[in-house]
Design a protein around this motif. Structure first.
Motif, PDB file in Angstrom:
ATOM      1  N   GLY A 133       0.780  -1.223   0.000  1.00  0.00           N
ATOM      2  CA  GLY A 133       0.000   0.000   0.000  1.00  0.00           C
ATOM      3  C   GLY A 133       0.811   1.271   0.000  1.00  0.00           C
ATOM      4  N   THR A 134       2.038   1.232  -0.513  1.00  0.00           N
ATOM      5  CA  THR A 134       2.856   2.440  -0.607  1.00  0.00           C
ATOM      6  C   THR A 134       2.158   3.501  -1.453  1.00  0.00           C
ATOM      7  OG1 THR A 134       4.883   1.150  -0.374  1.00  0.00           O
ATOM      8  CG2 THR A 134       5.112   3.346  -1.319  1.00  0.00           C
ATOM      9  N   THR A 135       1.356   3.052  -2.409  1.00  0.00           N
ATOM     10  CA  THR A 135       0.644   3.978  -3.295  1.00  0.00           C
ATOM     11  C   THR A 135      -0.532   4.650  -2.597  1.00  0.00           C
ATOM     12  OG1 THR A 135      -0.709   2.141  -4.087  1.00  0.00           O
ATOM     13  CG2 THR A 135       1.246   2.686  -5.362  1.00  0.00           C
ATOM     14  N   GLY A 136      -0.861   4.211  -1.404  1.00  0.00           N
ATOM     15  CA  GLY A 136      -2.005   4.762  -0.687  1.00  0.00           C
ATOM     16  C   GLY A 136      -2.969   3.665  -0.297  1.00  0.00           C
ATOM     17  N   THR A 137      -3.396   2.881  -1.281  1.00  0.00           N
ATOM     18  CA  THR A 137      -4.293   1.756  -1.051  1.00  0.00           C
ATOM     19  C   THR A 137      -3.678   0.514  -1.670  1.00  0.00           C
ATOM     20  OG1 THR A 137      -6.219   3.221  -1.145  1.00  0.00           O
ATOM     21  CG2 THR A 137      -6.626   0.863  -1.397  1.00  0.00           C
ATOM     22  N   PRO A 138      -3.588  -0.583  -0.948  1.00  0.00           N
ATOM     23  CA  PRO A 138      -3.027  -1.810  -1.518  1.00  0.00           C
ATOM     24  C   PRO A 138      -3.791  -2.239  -2.772  1.00  0.00           C
ATOM     25  CG  PRO A 138      -3.225  -2.006   0.852  1.00  0.00           C
ATOM     26  CD  PRO A 138      -3.936  -0.740   0.478  1.00  0.00           C
ATOM     27  N   ASP A 139      -3.059  -2.730  -3.748  1.00  0.00           N
ATOM     28  CA  ASP A 139      -3.657  -3.205  -4.999  1.00  0.00           C
ATOM     29  C   ASP A 139      -3.137  -4.618  -5.248  1.00  0.00           C
ATOM     30  OD1 ASP A 139      -4.527  -3.710  -7.571  1.00  0.00           O
ATOM     31  OD2 ASP A 139      -4.151  -1.661  -8.267  1.00  0.00           O
ATOM     32  N   PRO A 140      -3.774  -5.623  -4.632  1.00  0.00           N
ATOM     33  CA  PRO A 140      -3.257  -6.991  -4.719  1.00  0.00           C
ATOM     34  C   PRO A 140      -3.206  -7.548  -6.140  1.00  0.00           C
ATOM     35  CG  PRO A 140      -5.444  -6.959  -3.734  1.00  0.00           C
ATOM     36  CD  PRO A 140      -4.991  -5.556  -3.815  1.00  0.00           C
ATOM     37  N   VAL A 141      -4.120  -7.132  -6.999  1.00  0.00           N
ATOM     38  CA  VAL A 141      -4.127  -7.652  -8.374  1.00  0.00           C
ATOM     39  C   VAL A 141      -2.881  -7.183  -9.130  1.00  0.00           C
ATOM     40  CG1 VAL A 141      -5.326  -7.653 -10.586  1.00  0.00           C
ATOM     41  CG2 VAL A 141      -6.631  -7.871  -8.460  1.00  0.00           C
ATOM     42  N   HIS A 142      -2.588  -5.880  -9.054  1.00  0.00           N
ATOM     43  CA  HIS A 142      -1.386  -5.378  -9.722  1.00  0.00           C
ATOM     44  C   HIS A 142      -0.120  -5.923  -9.052  1.00  0.00           C
ATOM     45  CE1 HIS A 142      -3.898  -2.522 -11.936  1.00  0.00           C
ATOM     46  NE2 HIS A 142      -2.855  -2.361 -12.726  1.00  0.00           N
ATOM     47  N   ALA A 143      -0.188  -6.120  -7.751  1.00  0.00           N
ATOM     48  CA  ALA A 143       0.947  -6.743  -7.064  1.00  0.00           C
ATOM     49  C   ALA A 143       1.187  -8.137  -7.602  1.00  0.00           C
ATOM     50  CB  ALA A 143       0.676  -6.794  -5.562  1.00  0.00           C
TER      51      ALA A 143
END
Length: 231
Positions: A133-143
Motif C-alpha cells: 500500500g505504498t501507493t495509498g491503497t493496496p492493490d493486490p491484483v497489480h501486485a
C-alpha cells in the motif's frame, strides 16, 4: 655529545620516508587506485581512467543502493534515466530514491517504465509497493501481476538467478482465487514496452552524467640520422 649526529640521522630518515611516500603516490591514480606498468616500464592507465563514464555510472548506482538519495545522486540518475532503453537500472534506482524522498507517484512512474521494459528489480519493487500500500491503497491484483512477471522473468532464468521466494509467498497468502486469476491474466497479456523521453532535460541536469573521455597522448619517436632535421 652525540645529539647533533642523532638529530641529523632522524632528519635523514624522515626525508627518506617522505621521498618514498611521494614515489608511491606518484604511482597511483587520482582516486588512489594503483597504476601498473607494462613490460617496457610504461605506466598503464587504471580501470577508472580507461572508462570514466562507466565508473561514474557504477559509483552512482552503488551510492543509491546503500540509501544515498541526495540531490546530486538524483540528478545523475535522472540524467542516465533519460537515455531510455538500456538504462532501466538507473530508472529503477531513481524510482526507489524518489519514493524514499516522499515523491511516490513520480517514483512509481519511473519504476513502471523500467518494469514495462522487463527489468526484474523494478517488477519486484512494484509487486512489494502494490502489496503493502505504498501507493495509498493496496492493490493486490497489480501486485500479483508484477510478482508473476518477476518470478518468470527470462533475464533472471537465463542467468540462473533464483527469484526472491518471499514475494511469491506474500502473494499466495494475500490474493484470493479470483484476484490470483485476474493477476495471472494481466501478466499473460503483458508485452514489453520501452520508454522514450518526450521532453529534454535542463542543461544542468543533462551535464551531470557527462564525463570527459580520457585523452590519449601520442608519443613521438625521433629517429636520429642525417635525413632527420633534428639530427
Amino acid at each position: 655529545m652525540t645529539i647533533k649526529p642523532r638529530l641529523t640521522h632522524c632528519r635523514s630518515s624522515i626525508v627518506a620516508l617522505l621521498a618514498t611516500a611521494t614515489l608511491l603516490l606518484a604511482g597511483c591514480g587520482a582516486d588512489g587506485e594503483g597504476h601498473r606498468r607494462s613490460d617496457d616500464g610504461t605506466i598503464l592507465p587504471t580501470a577508472r581512467e580507461l572508462d570514466p563514464a562507466g565508473t561514474r555510472y557504477s559509483d552512482t548506482m552503488d551510492a543509491a543502493s546503500v540509501g544515498d538519495c541526495s540531490q546530486e545522486v538524483l540528478s545523475v540518475l535522472t540524467c542516465y534515466s533519460y537515455r531510455g532503453h538500456g538504462y532501466e537500472g538507473a530508472q529503477t534506482a531513481l524510482g526507489q530514491c524518489l519514493i524514499k524522498n516522499k515523491k511516490t507517484s513520480e517514483g512509481i512512474e519511473w519504476l513502471t517504465r523500467a518494469a514495462d521494459a522487463g527489468w526484474p528489480d523494478a517488477q519486484k519493487a512494484l509487486a512489494s509497493i502494490y502489496l503493502d500500500g505504498t501507493t495509498g491503497t493496496p492493490d493486490p491484483v497489480h501486485a500479483g501481476k508484477w510478482a508473476y512477471l518477476y518470478r518468470k522473468n527470462p533475464s533472471l532464468l537465463s542467468l540462473g538467478v533464483q527469484p526472491d521466494k518471499k514475494i511469491g509467498k506474500q502473494i499466495q497468502s494475500t490474493l484470493n482465487q479470483s484476484q490470483s486469476q485476474e493477476a495471472r491474466a494481466m501478466a499473460g497479456e503483458w508485452v514489453p514496452r520501452y520508454w522514450k523521453p518526450q521532453t529534454t532535460l535542463d542543461a544542468t541536469t543533462a551535464a551531470t552524467c557527462y564525463t570527459a573521455p580520457r585523452r590519449v597522448i601520442q608519443q613521438r619517436t625521433i629517429i636520429e640520422g642525417p635525413d632527420n632535421p633534428n639530427y
